[in-house]
Design an enzyme around this catalytic site. Sequence first.
Site, PDB file in Angstrom:
ATOM      1  N   ARG A  60       6.416  10.485  -7.746  1.00 50.56           N
ATOM      2  CA  ARG A  60       6.446  11.388  -6.286  1.00 50.56           C
ATOM      3  C   ARG A  60       7.789  11.026  -5.473  1.00 50.56           C
ATOM      4  O   ARG A  60       8.245  11.973  -4.637  1.00 50.56           O
ATOM      5  CB  ARG A  60       5.078  10.882  -5.472  1.00 50.56           C
ATOM      6  CG  ARG A  60       3.870  11.594  -6.188  1.00 50.56           C
ATOM      7  CD  ARG A  60       2.615  11.394  -5.501  1.00 50.56           C
ATOM      8  NE  ARG A  60       2.410   9.772  -5.320  1.00 50.56           N
ATOM      9  CZ  ARG A  60       1.619   9.184  -6.304  1.00 50.56           C
ATOM     10  NH1 ARG A  60       1.169   9.724  -7.574  1.00 50.56           N
ATOM     11  NH2 ARG A  60       1.546   7.808  -6.227  1.00 50.56           N
ATOM     12  N   GLU A  97      -1.082  -5.197  -9.843  1.00 57.00           N
ATOM     13  CA  GLU A  97      -2.368  -5.755  -9.409  1.00 57.00           C
ATOM     14  C   GLU A  97      -3.017  -5.936 -10.678  1.00 57.00           C
ATOM     15  O   GLU A  97      -3.757  -6.952 -11.095  1.00 57.00           O
ATOM     16  CB  GLU A  97      -3.101  -5.144  -8.598  1.00 57.00           C
ATOM     17  CG  GLU A  97      -2.453  -4.948  -7.194  1.00 57.00           C
ATOM     18  CD  GLU A  97      -3.102  -3.782  -6.411  1.00 57.00           C
ATOM     19  OE1 GLU A  97      -4.193  -3.623  -6.262  1.00 57.00           O
ATOM     20  OE2 GLU A  97      -2.674  -3.037  -5.697  1.00 57.00           O
TER      21      GLU A  97
END
Length: 172
Positions: A60, A97
């Site tokens: 993006r 994560e």
Amino acid sequence: MDLKSLIRAVPDFPKPGITFRDITPLLGNPAGLRSTIEQMAQQCQTLGLAPEVIAGIESRGFIFGPALAGQLGIGFVPIRKPGKLPAAVHQVSYELEYGQDCLEIHQDALSPGSKVLVVDDLIATGGTAKAAAELLEQAGGTLLAYGFVIELTALAGRAQLPSVPIFSLLEY
């Protein structure tokens, strides 16, 4: 323009308990998209930034980065996932994560000492943006600042980044 009204909250995506901030309504709104780029350019001016090139993080950052580069009259450099760039690259691995990922930049993407503004749609934990700074250093550039459309403040990603100006248009 109220950009927050153009961001859709999608609960439980990509997994339960996560609220995804979807920018596609913003992208589909010509006035909203134009206002986003104008506000990012204004942030550069307000902070006294004079980038020589914008580096956008896949994927993006490829939407906002080139548009902002055009607005500022400067060039754009892509920071990509592995295997997408055709010439010799610098590579940085970083922790997520849920595992590890990698980013790459062409070795010849930047002139030595080029002042670079890193642009992406969102900063969460800061790992991807931090890796981008490492890549810029490998490529001979100088990280000038970071610019984001959205910042998820509870995740404190800003604290992971080098000590340079950081701006975000929207906070959640």
